[in-house]
Each structure stands twice: as structure tokens, then as C-alpha cells.
Design an enzyme around this catalytic site. Structure first.
Site, PDB file in Angstrom:
ATOM      1  N   LYS A  85       0.942  -1.110  -0.081  1.00 38.74           N
ATOM      2  CA  LYS A  85       0.063   0.025  -0.014  1.00 38.74           C
ATOM      3  C   LYS A  85       0.792   1.282  -0.097  1.00 38.74           C
ATOM      4  O   LYS A  85       1.990   1.236   0.476  1.00 38.74           O
ATOM      5  CB  LYS A  85      -0.869   0.084   1.150  1.00 38.74           C
ATOM      6  CG  LYS A  85      -0.072  -0.020   2.471  1.00 38.74           C
ATOM      7  CD  LYS A  85      -1.045   0.124   3.907  1.00 38.74           C
ATOM      8  CE  LYS A  85      -0.229  -0.171   5.045  1.00 38.74           C
ATOM      9  NZ  LYS A  85      -1.130  -0.330   6.253  1.00 38.74           N
ATOM     10  N   ARG A 130     -10.730   0.425  14.867  1.00 43.65           N
ATOM     11  CA  ARG A 130     -10.796   1.002  13.419  1.00 43.65           C
ATOM     12  C   ARG A 130     -11.974   0.080  12.700  1.00 43.65           C
ATOM     13  O   ARG A 130     -13.204  -0.087  13.236  1.00 43.65           O
ATOM     14  CB  ARG A 130      -9.578   0.941  12.686  1.00 43.65           C
ATOM     15  CG  ARG A 130      -8.410   1.559  13.649  1.00 43.65           C
ATOM     16  CD  ARG A 130      -7.322   2.011  12.573  1.00 43.65           C
ATOM     17  NE  ARG A 130      -6.621   1.100  11.775  1.00 43.65           N
ATOM     18  CZ  ARG A 130      -5.536   0.969  11.422  1.00 43.65           C
ATOM     19  NH1 ARG A 130      -4.620   2.080  11.855  1.00 43.65           N
ATOM     20  NH2 ARG A 130      -5.192  -0.139  10.592  1.00 43.65           N
ATOM     21  N   TYR A 166      14.773  29.937   8.104  1.00 45.36           N
ATOM     22  CA  TYR A 166      13.481  30.831   8.553  1.00 45.36           C
ATOM     23  C   TYR A 166      13.594  30.854  10.013  1.00 45.36           C
ATOM     24  O   TYR A 166      13.893  29.798  10.525  1.00 45.36           O
ATOM     25  CB  TYR A 166      12.433  30.150   8.148  1.00 45.36           C
ATOM     26  CG  TYR A 166      12.190  30.223   6.385  1.00 45.36           C
ATOM     27  CD1 TYR A 166      12.326  31.210   5.729  1.00 45.36           C
ATOM     28  CD2 TYR A 166      11.830  29.054   5.555  1.00 45.36           C
ATOM     29  CE1 TYR A 166      12.343  31.709   4.465  1.00 45.36           C
ATOM     30  CE2 TYR A 166      11.897  29.385   4.342  1.00 45.36           C
ATOM     31  CZ  TYR A 166      11.929  30.304   3.677  1.00 45.36           C
ATOM     32  OH  TYR A 166      11.682  30.728   2.278  1.00 45.36           O
ATOM     33  N   MET A 186      10.865  24.289   2.509  1.00 43.29           N
ATOM     34  CA  MET A 186      10.025  23.609   1.657  1.00 43.29           C
ATOM     35  C   MET A 186      10.853  22.713   0.689  1.00 43.29           C
ATOM     36  O   MET A 186      10.778  21.817   0.191  1.00 43.29           O
ATOM     37  CB  MET A 186       9.276  24.516   0.952  1.00 43.29           C
ATOM     38  CG  MET A 186       8.401  23.620  -0.292  1.00 43.29           C
ATOM     39  SD  MET A 186       7.339  24.721  -1.154  1.00 43.29           S
ATOM     40  CE  MET A 186       5.969  25.254   0.104  1.00 43.29           C
TER      41      MET A 186
END
Ligand SMILES: *Cc1c(COP(=O)(O)O)cnc(C)c1O
Length: 426
Positions: A42, A139, A272, A319
Site C-alpha cells: 500500500k 478501526r 527561516y 520547503m
């Protein structure tokens, strides 16, 4: 983003060693024998590439494949993979009819049984289903008190020729913490649920509950099939145990090259927020990977290896990029000459581990590998192109152009040595 007519060398890449995947599948198959392995592919095989991983796993003996979504199962079928595939997470929008047509097994827990049956009725083709019991994870999975009625409904549909009950399954909640008592409770509930189903007349092929940690820590949880994800990718599910201690080989190496490098004075702010300031004159190197590539923004301190030395990321991960401080390590070369030097974030033996990145990010190894982004091309290598000991077949993908001289000895994992065999992902 993709200009196939102008193939460029990968500026950043996730190198996947198919031999490591095969090794891990063989090793885990041995551990769980006579139970069989379902290779869980998956989420694009936790970032490793679903089709390539599935082929490698099958060539090493995996008998089943497992995915969450029907669309993931259909992609395997489209690629020509014919082994049994189970998909277990559905919405009302799920393409049950397509799944039945493509011979995809469906995990069902409740409402989905009715939808699968409706699709089978329309197609006039029986569905293959695995009935899921919730043994404690909370779940999906049928609640215990509804199980007997659920099994009864499935058997009635089987009588009608609308489905075949192929399996009974469940999923562990805390198998990565082997001392916890809940796993025993889940196992007992699973055995009870299987007994209820068998008493009702279910003649299933497979019972399965174990994931990687369950398979490794609970021989009494193997039943007929174990669903293996993380271990196949060569990582450890246990906090106190490394891959190597479990006999596993990490399959993914993420690397790039230094994009810029410069000398800076003391008190230079970095990235940053300026949360890092150099304490003395030093050399900073820019690593062109960031959170858009799946490197968590919070992973300041994560390890980057250059020339065999490991440097922590300083300041924030941005990023597209992040910075390492080369400090007093005496790395040879002028700043300009360091540009282009290989920078490895994680990989196999002798390289930083996925686990170190997980701990820098306050996360787990599963999340780090599965989030490596689409902007990082996957490159496939095979460090044992003739197949290692115990290989059941030869190469899962065509690498026959590889020259003899690049054949690696058993155990070689350094992808660099085998760069000549690298093939770019489609
Ligand atoms: C993801 C998943 C697995 C694989 O778990 P690992 O710990 O990676 O081996 C097995 N079963 C189910 C239902 C899953 O969702």
C-alpha cells in the site's frame, strides 16, 4: 515535471535496492514458515514503488499482496501482476465491481459486505472476501457482538453463489510493544472468532492477523498468512532493536548532492526563524531537499552524511532545502569544490538510518519512508543481479544490460558500486 525526452541524472533520488527487498522477504518467510507472506505494498509500497516492490517480493516467495485501496490493487493488475491481492479499506465510492472483475480479494467489515454482494449480483461473478473481526484496534472490523450474524450473512451469500469466504482476519494494535497484554487478548478474540466462523460452516483458506511486529514477536500469531510491510522494507518495528539485529536490510537510500557551500562568520543566522546561529566562523552546506520532498519540517538535527562524516541539519527544514554546518570536521576542499559532493540522508549499513530521522522528527520510520515525495525520483538497483542464495527466480525487472563486472557479492549494499545498473523509474 517529467520531460522523458531529456533524461537528466537525478539531482536527488531514492535508490531502492530490489535485492534487499528479496532478502527481507526470504528472511521473513523463513521466520514465519509454514505460514506464508503477504507483501503489503500500500501507499506505493511505503514509498518504494508498488509494482517494482511487488514483483521483487513475489520473486522471493511472497504468496500474496496486500493494499489498502482497491485502486492500488487495480494498479497492480494493470501492471500484469496476477498473484492474489487483498484490499481492505473502502468507501461508498469504492469500485467493488472493478475489483471483482480484476479478481481482487476484498476485506469486509460490515456495510461493505452488502455493497460487494450488490456488485457481484450485477456482474454475475462471485466476489472473494476476507471477513474482518475487530479484536481491539477500534478501526474497521466487525464488532464481536455482531460477528456471528455477519458470518451468517456472508455464508448465505456464499450459498447464493455471490461470494466465496476466502479468509478471516484482524489487525494488531500494540504488537510493536511486545510486553503489552492487549496482544494476548486480541489473539484470544481472534481464535474465538475463527471458531465461531468454522462452527457456522466457513471453510476459509487463510486466517491472518500479524503485521511485521506481530510476525517477529509472536510465533503464535502466524496462522496461515502474515501481512508484512515495514520488515520487507528492511526496517525494525521495535524501539529497542535495529534492522541488523532482526536480520533485515534497509531497501531505500535517499541522497542528493551539496547544492551550495560557503564560509560564514560567527553569529550567522541559518534558515527561516534564524533559530540557529553559528558559534564561530564555519562552512555551511546547502542540501536541496525539504518538506515538499517529505523531509519533516520539524526534523532539525536529522543526520546528513558527506564523505563518511555525519552532520546534523541546523535551523529549520524549509520547503526545498536545509542546511548542514560542516564545522571543524576538517572536510577537505574549498567551498566551491564541495558543491556536488554526495549527501546521504539515510540508507543501509554505514549510513545514517531512517530511525535517526524518525527520532529527529518525533515520528516513526514508517512515516519517514512513506512520505518521501514525488519530486524525489526512485531509482532501482539490484545489488545481487543474479539472485542471492535462495532466490526462487532471477531478476524481477529487466537489468540484463548490467555488465558482468558490476555483479556484487552477497551482502554488498553500497548502491554507488552498482550505479552502472541503475535504471530510472518510469
Ligand atoms: C499496513 C498494514 C499492514 C502492514 O503492517 P507492517 O507493520 O508495516 O508490517 C498489515 N495489515 C494491515 C491491515 C495494514 O493496514
Amino acid at each position: 515535471m517529467n520531460y522523458p525526452e531529456f533524461p537528466a541524472p537525478a539531482e536527488r533520488t531514492a535508490v531502492i535496492d530490489l535485492a534487499a527487498i528479496r532478502h527481507n522477504v526470504r528472511h521473513l518467510s523463513h521466520v514465519v514458515s509454514p505460514a506464508r507472506v503477504m507483501a503489503v505494498v500500500k501507499a506505493d509500497a511505503y514509498g518504494h514503488g508498488a509494482v517494482e516492490t511487488a514483483r521483487a517480493a513475489v520473486s522471493a516467495g511472497a504468496a500474496w499482496l496486500g493494499v489498502a485501496h482497491i485502486s492500488e490493487a487495480l494498479a497492480l493488475r494493470t501492471a500484469g501482476i496476477t498473484e492474489p491481492v487483498l484490499a481492505w479499506l473502502h468507501t461508498r465510492e469504492a469500485e467493488f465491481g472493478e475489483a471483482i472483475r480484476a479478481n481482487v480479494d476484498l476485506g469486509v467489515s460490515g456495510w461493505d459486505l452488502e455493497e460487494v454482494v450488490a456488485a457481484a449480483r450485477e456482474l454475475e461473478m462471485p466476489a472473494r472476501v476476507h471477513l474482518k473481526i475487530d479484536t481491539g484496534l477500534g478501526r474497521n472490523g466487525c464488532p464481536e457482538d455482531l460477528w456471528e450474524a455477519f458470518v451468517g450473512r456472508a455464508l448465505a451469500y456464499q450459498e447464493e453463489g455471490l461470494l466465496r469466504v476466502v479468509g478471516i482476519f484482524s489487525h494488531f494494535a500494540v504488537a510493536d510493544e511486545p510486553h503489552r497484554p492487549e496482544t494476548d487478548e486480541q489473539l484470544q478474540k481472534f481464535r474465538d472468532a475463527v471458531a465461531v466462523a468454522e462452527d457456522a460452516g466457513v471453510d476459509r483458506e487463510v486466517r491472518h492477523i500479524a503485521n511485521t511486529p506481530g510476525a517477529l514477536s509472536r510465533p503464535d500469531a502466524h496462522f496461515d498468512l502474515v501481512r508484512i510491510g515495514l520488515g520487507m522494507y528492511g526496517l525494525s518495528p521495535f524501539a529497542g532493536q535495529t534492522s541488523a539485529e532482526l536480520g533485515l536490510r534497509p531497501a531505500m537510500t535517499v541522497k542528493t548532492t551539496i547544492a551550495a557551500c560557503k564560509e560564514v562568520p560567527a553569529d550567522q543566522g541559518v534558515s527561516y526563524g534564524l533559530h540557529y546561529r553559528t558559534q564561530e566562523p564555519t562552512t555551511l552546506a546547502l542540501i536541496p531537499l525539504g518538506y515538499a520532498d517529505g523531509i519533516p519540517r520539524v526534523a532539525t538535527g536529522g543526520p546528513v552524511q558527506v564523505d563518511g562524516q555525519v552532520y546534523p541539519v541546523v535551523g529549520r527544514v524549509a520547503m526545498d532545502q536545509m542546511v548542514i554546518d560542516l564545522r571543524r570536521t576538517g572536510i577537505a576542499g574549498t567551498p566551491d569544490s564541495l558543491v556536488g559532493r554526495e549527501a546521504v540522508l539515510f540508507g543501509g549499513e554505514g549510513q545514517p538510518s531512517v530511525d535517526e530521522w524518525a527520532s529527529a522528527a518525533g515520528s516513526i520510520n514508517y512515516e519517514i519512508i512513506s512520505r518521501i515525495g514525488g519530486r524525489v525520483p526512485r531509482t532501482y538497483i539490484d545489488s545481487e543481479p543474479r539472485g542471492g542464495a535462495g532466490d526462487t527466480e532471477g531478476l524481477p525487472i529487466a537489468l540484463e544490460a548490467a555488465p558482468e563486472s558490476t555483479t556484487a557479492p552477497e551482502g554488498a549494499t553500497d548502491p554507488e558500486t552498482h550505479a552502472a545498473q541503475a535504471v530510472e523509474a518510469p
